[in-house]
Design a protein around this motif. Sequence first.
Motif, mmCIF file in Angstrom:
data_model
loop_
_atom_site.group_PDB
_atom_site.id
_atom_site.type_symbol
_atom_site.label_atom_id
_atom_site.label_comp_id
_atom_site.label_asym_id
_atom_site.label_seq_id
_atom_site.Cartn_x
_atom_site.Cartn_y
_atom_site.Cartn_z
ATOM 1 N N THR B 62 -3.363 -3.605 -11.143
ATOM 2 C CA THR B 62 -3.201 -3.240 -9.826
ATOM 3 C C THR B 62 -1.688 -2.694 -9.520
ATOM 4 O O THR B 62 -1.416 -1.586 -9.052
ATOM 5 C CB THR B 62 -3.178 -4.652 -8.888
ATOM 6 O OG1 THR B 62 -4.248 -5.092 -9.208
ATOM 7 C CG2 THR B 62 -2.908 -4.012 -7.271
ATOM 8 N N SER B 66 -1.054 1.006 -8.619
ATOM 9 C CA SER B 66 -0.536 1.496 -7.284
ATOM 10 C C SER B 66 0.776 2.560 -7.779
ATOM 11 O O SER B 66 1.007 3.194 -7.066
ATOM 12 C CB SER B 66 0.176 0.273 -6.593
ATOM 13 O OG SER B 66 0.230 -0.948 -7.289
ATOM 14 N N THR B 137 -7.764 8.505 -2.263
ATOM 15 C CA THR B 137 -6.760 7.973 -1.845
ATOM 16 C C THR B 137 -5.431 8.743 -1.698
ATOM 17 O O THR B 137 -4.615 8.661 -0.889
ATOM 18 C CB THR B 137 -6.416 6.683 -2.660
ATOM 19 O OG1 THR B 137 -7.679 6.037 -2.903
ATOM 20 C CG2 THR B 137 -5.455 5.626 -2.232
ATOM 21 N N THR B 204 2.890 0.529 -1.459
ATOM 22 C CA THR B 204 2.411 -0.842 -0.656
ATOM 23 C C THR B 204 1.693 -0.556 0.250
ATOM 24 O O THR B 204 0.987 -1.676 0.965
ATOM 25 C CB THR B 204 3.782 -1.455 -0.118
ATOM 26 O OG1 THR B 204 4.447 -0.828 0.703
ATOM 27 C CG2 THR B 204 4.691 -2.147 -1.297
ATOM 28 N N ASN B 205 1.350 0.487 0.899
ATOM 29 C CA ASN B 205 0.480 0.667 1.900
ATOM 30 C C ASN B 205 -1.074 0.748 1.644
ATOM 31 O O ASN B 205 -1.555 1.661 1.190
ATOM 32 C CB ASN B 205 0.897 2.052 2.680
ATOM 33 C CG ASN B 205 0.041 2.172 4.022
ATOM 34 O OD1 ASN B 205 -1.178 1.738 4.154
ATOM 35 N ND2 ASN B 205 0.858 2.930 4.951
ATOM 36 N N TYR B 206 -1.472 -0.587 1.602
ATOM 37 C CA TYR B 206 -2.816 -0.531 1.170
ATOM 38 C C TYR B 206 -3.940 -0.252 2.205
ATOM 39 O O TYR B 206 -5.095 -0.296 1.865
ATOM 40 C CB TYR B 206 -3.142 -2.068 0.773
ATOM 41 C CG TYR B 206 -2.992 -3.230 1.601
ATOM 42 C CD1 TYR B 206 -4.017 -3.700 2.161
ATOM 43 C CD2 TYR B 206 -1.960 -3.789 1.678
ATOM 44 C CE1 TYR B 206 -3.714 -4.703 3.276
ATOM 45 C CE2 TYR B 206 -1.487 -5.013 2.408
ATOM 46 C CZ TYR B 206 -2.896 -5.335 3.415
ATOM 47 O OH TYR B 206 -2.383 -6.330 4.155
ATOM 48 N N LEU B 209 -6.305 2.759 1.598
ATOM 49 C CA LEU B 209 -7.365 2.456 0.620
ATOM 50 C C LEU B 209 -8.436 1.851 1.175
ATOM 51 O O LEU B 209 -9.627 1.845 1.140
ATOM 52 C CB LEU B 209 -6.552 1.842 -0.744
ATOM 53 C CG LEU B 209 -7.521 1.740 -2.009
ATOM 54 C CD1 LEU B 209 -7.437 3.306 -2.491
ATOM 55 C CD2 LEU B 209 -6.617 1.092 -2.749
ATOM 56 N N ASP B 210 -7.990 0.685 2.088
ATOM 57 C CA ASP B 210 -8.821 -0.449 2.477
ATOM 58 C C ASP B 210 -9.447 0.349 3.489
ATOM 59 O O ASP B 210 -10.964 0.041 3.333
ATOM 60 C CB ASP B 210 -7.875 -1.186 3.322
ATOM 61 C CG ASP B 210 -8.463 -2.524 3.864
ATOM 62 O OD1 ASP B 210 -9.535 -2.841 3.298
ATOM 63 O OD2 ASP B 210 -8.036 -3.145 4.491
ATOM 64 N N THR B 216 -9.557 -2.951 -2.172
ATOM 65 C CA THR B 216 -8.183 -2.534 -2.294
ATOM 66 C C THR B 216 -7.920 -2.685 -3.859
ATOM 67 O O THR B 216 -8.258 -3.968 -4.558
ATOM 68 C CB THR B 216 -7.370 -3.473 -1.264
ATOM 69 O OG1 THR B 216 -7.927 -4.825 -1.658
ATOM 70 C CG2 THR B 216 -7.485 -3.106 0.008
ATOM 71 N N TYR B 217 -6.829 -2.043 -4.369
ATOM 72 C CA TYR B 217 -6.377 -2.323 -5.716
ATOM 73 C C TYR B 217 -4.959 -1.648 -5.607
ATOM 74 O O TYR B 217 -4.495 -1.391 -6.720
ATOM 75 C CB TYR B 217 -7.373 -0.851 -6.509
ATOM 76 C CG TYR B 217 -8.436 -1.693 -7.026
ATOM 77 C CD1 TYR B 217 -8.358 -2.599 -8.088
ATOM 78 C CD2 TYR B 217 -9.778 -0.908 -6.798
ATOM 79 C CE1 TYR B 217 -9.684 -3.285 -8.368
ATOM 80 C CE2 TYR B 217 -10.692 -1.431 -7.395
ATOM 81 C CZ TYR B 217 -10.751 -2.565 -8.031
ATOM 82 O OH TYR B 217 -11.772 -2.899 -8.692
ATOM 83 N N ILE B 218 -4.274 -2.061 -4.598
ATOM 84 C CA ILE B 218 -2.796 -1.625 -4.681
ATOM 85 C C ILE B 218 -2.019 -2.833 -4.374
ATOM 86 O O ILE B 218 -2.346 -3.776 -4.100
ATOM 87 C CB ILE B 218 -2.829 -0.548 -3.486
ATOM 88 C CG1 ILE B 218 -1.559 0.588 -4.035
ATOM 89 C CG2 ILE B 218 -2.392 -0.969 -2.155
ATOM 90 C CD1 ILE B 218 -1.859 1.879 -3.218
ATOM 91 N N SER B 221 -1.971 -4.868 -1.477
ATOM 92 C CA SER B 221 -3.335 -5.550 -1.242
ATOM 93 C C SER B 221 -3.239 -7.077 -1.721
ATOM 94 O O SER B 221 -3.976 -7.921 -1.538
ATOM 95 C CB SER B 221 -4.345 -4.723 -1.212
ATOM 96 O OG SER B 221 -4.283 -4.568 -2.812
#
Lengths: 270, 268
Positions: B62, B66, B137, B204-206, B209-210, B216-218, B221
């Motif tokens: 992750t 990210s 993404t 960091t802004n997941y 993606l969410d 989520t893979y960041i 998240s």
Amino acid sequence: MKTAKKILSVAWLALILAFIYVPILLLAVYSFTDATMVGGAIDGISFKNYITLFENEELRGMILGTIALALGSALISAILGTLGAIGAFYSKKTAKHLINYANQIPVVNADVVTGFSLCVLLIVLLKIGKDTFVPLVLGHVVLCTPFVFLSVMPRLKQMDNNLYEAALDLGATPAQALMKVVIPQLLPGILSGFMLAVTLSLDDYFITTYTKPSTFDTISTYVVNATKGGQTDIKTALWALSTIIFVIVVAAVVLMNVLSGKKKKTEERV
Amino acid sequence: MTKTFKLRFNRKQLCIPYAAFLILFVICPLLVIVYYAFTNRTGQFTFDNLVLFFTNGNTLGTLLYSLAIAAATTAVCLVIAYPVAYILSRSKFRKKYVLLMLFVLPMWINFTLRITALKEILTAIEANISAYPFLNTVIGMSYDFLPFMILPLYTSLSKLDNSLTEAAADLGANNFTVFMRVILPLSVPGIISGVTMVLLPSMTNYVVLDMLYNSTYIMGSLIGSYFSHFDWNNGSMISLILLIIIFVITLATNRFSDNNETAGRNIL
């Protein structure tokens, strides 16, 4: 050669503007239809989404709650940040630097980390209930105050230092000198800090998720949940919300431009 | 009683409430996550959380994912925004301020609503958006953060002294040389502050993606998933690692930027 360059420039700007605005505008168009997906054929105009947006109790409460939270936390931030900036500006060098650095932390820190760490301190360690709204409001104040502080600081630097001393010499108490002389001088900075605080709070997702009561939603958290859920009438009602916000933002920007244009003109005349 | 107090207060003392606030709600939370990161559920000191981060393939993957997303987003934003900022700052168009406003105006529309709009378009174009998770993404993130790249670049490019480029041209440099040796080096502070303003949040802004994939893979998240499992210790460890990464990047870039890292958020 020169015209080719010009065409290329205009084409690039147009392309990027299209990238920015096509999604928002298409959504706006489809918000006036019964369609549940963007891209399909349009068969007639419908205000169904707008009616849902205003009649659905949950949606209305969520929007009003978001606005109330933004205004409330921006007001607290404006007071706290302004006093902090004035105090820090006249403090000794070390104290000033320390406050400046601490003020910078929420600005550069990831909102996820800010939100999570506040959650651990307030909710897990101090056991303050989320339902009291205390963690949520504190979180938003942490997010917004540094920006008020940063927009008041330059005003303080520009201000004539003798004004405050003069007010004191003329018999004003420090409180009076502050309220009647210093604050009015700083007002533009305070106002822009307040506006910035409102927009930051309205846009926030992360701090809100980690500190909000489970029954309360702001626009951001609500939209994220709605896109995952299957309720299409709620989903399309949010298209209407997006369109309304877009119109308000455009109107505000146009108004600001007109006002600043007028101000410039009167300044030129004087 | 209150009156004598009022008469005696000093301007310096006005910072006491804010200083106390900063200590309580900015410094303390960070100390608390350091404490939680190195303890277990029963409150005993342990390195388990740290070890878990580096031995768990999921968390390391992750982190790398990210970083890749953040790097790609930053590169895309820079490639899009530099020409835009350059053209706007050089243009003789009288109302170029209005044009600039057009580019940054979306900043004030709630970003979740903007991503909703983008998701609808991507779905309409690609039919199945989950086929290209990385690409989509990056598109979503770039869509979200583009204004934060354009603003600092524009600020730094419009401050650029025209006589320098003219002098270079007079001394025989062609357009390309002028750009590479005069304009580009002088816009480095703008590039740096734009890059920090996009790189850090996109790591960091997941939510983007969410919202696009419900999965989520960041980096951020991970905190979210530990949060929903009430695992404060591992969540704190991830926060701490993110905090260190952010601190290092900020320190590294602060040396180059000319103190306008808040320019983007400060446009009002």
